[in-house]
Enzyme design. Structure first.
Site, PDB file in Angstrom:
ATOM      1  N   ASN A  11       8.045 -13.397   1.510  1.00  0.00           N
ATOM      2  CA  ASN A  11       7.054 -14.054   0.647  1.00  0.00           C
ATOM      3  C   ASN A  11       7.788 -15.143  -0.122  1.00  0.00           C
ATOM      4  O   ASN A  11       8.492 -14.861  -1.089  1.00  0.00           O
ATOM      5  CB  ASN A  11       6.443 -13.021  -0.299  1.00  0.00           C
ATOM      6  CG  ASN A  11       5.376 -13.616  -1.189  1.00  0.00           C
ATOM      7  OD1 ASN A  11       5.089 -14.820  -1.117  1.00  0.00           O
ATOM      8  ND2 ASN A  11       4.792 -12.802  -2.044  1.00  0.00           N
ATOM      9  N   ARG A  90       4.075 -14.124   4.351  1.00  0.00           N
ATOM     10  CA  ARG A  90       2.849 -14.276   3.566  1.00  0.00           C
ATOM     11  C   ARG A  90       2.584 -15.765   3.430  1.00  0.00           C
ATOM     12  O   ARG A  90       3.451 -16.523   2.993  1.00  0.00           O
ATOM     13  CB  ARG A  90       3.050 -13.649   2.198  1.00  0.00           C
ATOM     14  CG  ARG A  90       1.833 -13.770   1.352  1.00  0.00           C
ATOM     15  CD  ARG A  90       2.056 -13.139   0.011  1.00  0.00           C
ATOM     16  NE  ARG A  90       0.805 -13.108  -0.713  1.00  0.00           N
ATOM     17  CZ  ARG A  90       0.671 -12.548  -1.886  1.00  0.00           C
ATOM     18  NH1 ARG A  90       1.689 -11.951  -2.460  1.00  0.00           N
ATOM     19  NH2 ARG A  90      -0.496 -12.567  -2.498  1.00  0.00           N
ATOM     20  N   HIS A 179      -5.922 -12.839  -2.357  1.00  0.00           N
ATOM     21  CA  HIS A 179      -5.607 -11.400  -2.410  1.00  0.00           C
ATOM     22  C   HIS A 179      -6.187 -10.688  -1.192  1.00  0.00           C
ATOM     23  O   HIS A 179      -6.410  -9.472  -1.224  1.00  0.00           O
ATOM     24  CB  HIS A 179      -6.209 -10.712  -3.658  1.00  0.00           C
ATOM     25  CG  HIS A 179      -5.501 -11.014  -4.931  1.00  0.00           C
ATOM     26  ND1 HIS A 179      -6.151 -11.088  -6.143  1.00  0.00           N
ATOM     27  CD2 HIS A 179      -4.199 -11.260  -5.194  1.00  0.00           C
ATOM     28  CE1 HIS A 179      -5.279 -11.359  -7.090  1.00  0.00           C
ATOM     29  NE2 HIS A 179      -4.080 -11.489  -6.543  1.00  0.00           N
ATOM     30  N   ARG A 240      -4.177 -17.314 -16.306  1.00  0.00           N
ATOM     31  CA  ARG A 240      -5.283 -18.161 -15.818  1.00  0.00           C
ATOM     32  C   ARG A 240      -6.574 -17.798 -16.554  1.00  0.00           C
ATOM     33  O   ARG A 240      -6.834 -16.620 -16.800  1.00  0.00           O
ATOM     34  CB  ARG A 240      -5.507 -17.954 -14.323  1.00  0.00           C
ATOM     35  CG  ARG A 240      -4.358 -18.390 -13.463  1.00  0.00           C
ATOM     36  CD  ARG A 240      -4.737 -18.265 -11.981  1.00  0.00           C
ATOM     37  NE  ARG A 240      -3.554 -18.323 -11.137  1.00  0.00           N
ATOM     38  CZ  ARG A 240      -3.231 -17.417 -10.231  1.00  0.00           C
ATOM     39  NH1 ARG A 240      -4.020 -16.390  -9.999  1.00  0.00           N
ATOM     40  NH2 ARG A 240      -2.127 -17.555  -9.523  1.00  0.00           N
ATOM     41  N   GLU A 384       0.738  -4.690  -0.085  1.00  0.00           N
ATOM     42  CA  GLU A 384       0.561  -5.891   0.742  1.00  0.00           C
ATOM     43  C   GLU A 384       1.676  -6.027   1.774  1.00  0.00           C
ATOM     44  O   GLU A 384       1.428  -6.455   2.895  1.00  0.00           O
ATOM     45  CB  GLU A 384       0.522  -7.126  -0.170  1.00  0.00           C
ATOM     46  CG  GLU A 384      -0.767  -7.207  -0.971  1.00  0.00           C
ATOM     47  CD  GLU A 384      -0.690  -8.167  -2.140  1.00  0.00           C
ATOM     48  OE1 GLU A 384      -0.167  -7.775  -3.200  1.00  0.00           O
ATOM     49  OE2 GLU A 384      -1.141  -9.303  -1.987  1.00  0.00           O
TER      50      GLU A 384
END
Ligand code: ADP
Length: 399
Positions: A11, A90, A179, A240, A384
């Site tokens: 990733n 990823r 996601h 965020r 993940e």
């Protein structure tokens, strides 16, 4: 793929590279770690083995390539490299192009590059990892797993913004959702954990971490999700803001003279839990402050929960039935407070929390936290890396 096979999951961020070497026998990491501050001074790489032992070293050059060289050298010294049969990367944005994970070839690389307009911070960083790995391990099959792919089943009414349609046609402006790898993993886990009918079920998933999103899954397919063209839309997150009236943003710009770039940084990096509390983006810290009466930390958590329940209620309307509401991610798996406040607000849909069970759900434990006469509310631990490894192994085996 043989029993001894390993999948390396990578990733790559703009200044970091996370990796996990996963045994396909049990899906557990044999070795994992993180290279940090790439491109900056004092770049380093840390390895963590199965026993939890950690070992760090500074990188000779501050680059992704240097981090990968050290990683592969370490794998070689531990005699693990020959067992690496696939590498799963990823990739942030697959646009409308990638509806599932794919084996990487030059055509795929060019498409990921073209999609960088939609994810200018992430896709180029992902490509750096892919291209460096191809140079260093040219004979190992590589697979791209997209954060957006699971949501490609959204119907046009769920993914279309109500602005002139030309923007979608000419500039690919639409909702994509993110996601996806986590939501897909949880949807699959829920199917077995709760013995659901694959052809007739409805699930709501709340993935709550530093980044957070909700997903409605109908019969195994994502039918709605809270993030949009970028991961900014939807829930209140660590830094965020999530949903924001564009009129408010335009007003701030004209009142303060801030540029679009400056506003974009503000809503992505200085807002959410951090901006509301003025204290931290970390939910644990805010819970602690809230328990001591910190007014802004209290408001931050309340705003986050209000937005979350509003989205869950809205997402419910994309389902034909509700079999389970599932919490996952760092906050979802560990914060009994956020789960309690959320489920209480959802009482209107018949959801009832078992407070004792809720208190016992933390640290990656999977459990049901609802009362017997309520639709299921559960906590499942997301993974993940395992999902990426499973995709990489499956696609590589089929080559
Ligand atoms: P990321 O999106 O970066 O993968 P995580 O899924 O690891 O993030 O979630 C990080 C969030 O989880 C942080 O806000 C952290 O405070 C929160 N968290 C972790 N443990 C707890 C806990 N015991 N109670 C409340 N929040 C927690």
């Amino acid at each position: 793929m043989s029993i001894a096979s390993l999948v390396l999951v990578i990733n790559c961020g703009s200044s970091s590279l996370k990796f996990s070497l996963i045994s396909f026998t049990d899906g557990e990491p044999v070795l994992s770690g993180l290279a940090e501050k790439l491109g900056l001074d004092e770049a380093s790489i840390t390895f963590k083995d199965q026993a939890g032992n950690k070992y760090s070293q500074t990188l000779p050059e501050s680059s992704h390539l240097s981090a990968l060289k050290i990683l592969f050298n370490e794998l070689n010294q531990r005699q693990l490299l020959p067992a690496v049969k696939a590498i799963g990367h990823r990739v942030a944005h697959g646009g409308s192009e990638f509806k599932q994970s794919v084996a990487i070839n030059s055509d795929v690389i060019e498409k990921i590059r073209a999609l960088s307009v939609l994810a200018p911070l992430h896709n180029p960083a992902n490509l750096v990892g892919i291209e460096a790995t191809m140079v260093l391990l040219p004979d190992v099959a590589q697979v791209a797993v997209f954060d957006t792919a699971f949501h490609q089943t959204l119907a046009p009414e769920a993914y279309t913004y109500a602005i002139p349609l030309e923007y979608q046609e000419r500039y690919q402006v639409r909702r994509y959702g993110f996601h996806g790898t986590s939501h897909r993993y949880i949807a699959a886990e829920a199917l077995t954990a709760f013995d659901l009918n694959p052809a007739d079920h409805g699930i709501l998933i709340a993935h709550l971490g530093n980044g957070s999103s909700v997903c409605a899954v109908k019969n195994g397919k994502s039918v709605d999700t809270s993030m949009g063209m970028t991961p900014l839309e939807g829930l209140v997150m660590g830094t965020r803001c999530g949903d924001l009236d564009f009129g408010a943003a335009a007003y701030i710009a004209s009142s303060t003279g801030q540029s679009i770039e400056s506003l974009y940084k503000m809503v992505n990096n200085q807002s959410g839990l951090y901006g509301l509390s003025g204290l931290s983006s970390d939910c644990r810290t805010l819970q602690e402050a809230r328990s001591q009466g910190h007014a802004r930390a209290t408001l931050a958590i309340d705003v986050m929960v209000h937005r979350l329940t509003r989205h869950l209620g809205g997402h419910l309307t994309s389902l034909h039935r509700l079999d389970a509401l599932i919490f996952t991610g760092g906050i979802g798996e560990n914060s009994s407070l956020v789960r309690e406040l959320t489920v209480k607000r959802l009482g209107v849909f018949g959801l009832q929390l078992d407070e004792e069970k809720n208190q016992q759900a933390f640290g990656g434990r999977s459990c049901v936290i609802s009362k017997a006469n309520s639709p299921l509310v559960a906590v499942l631990s997301t993974n993940e890396e395992k999902m990426i490894a499973m995709d990489a192994a499956a696609i590589t085996s089929a080559l």
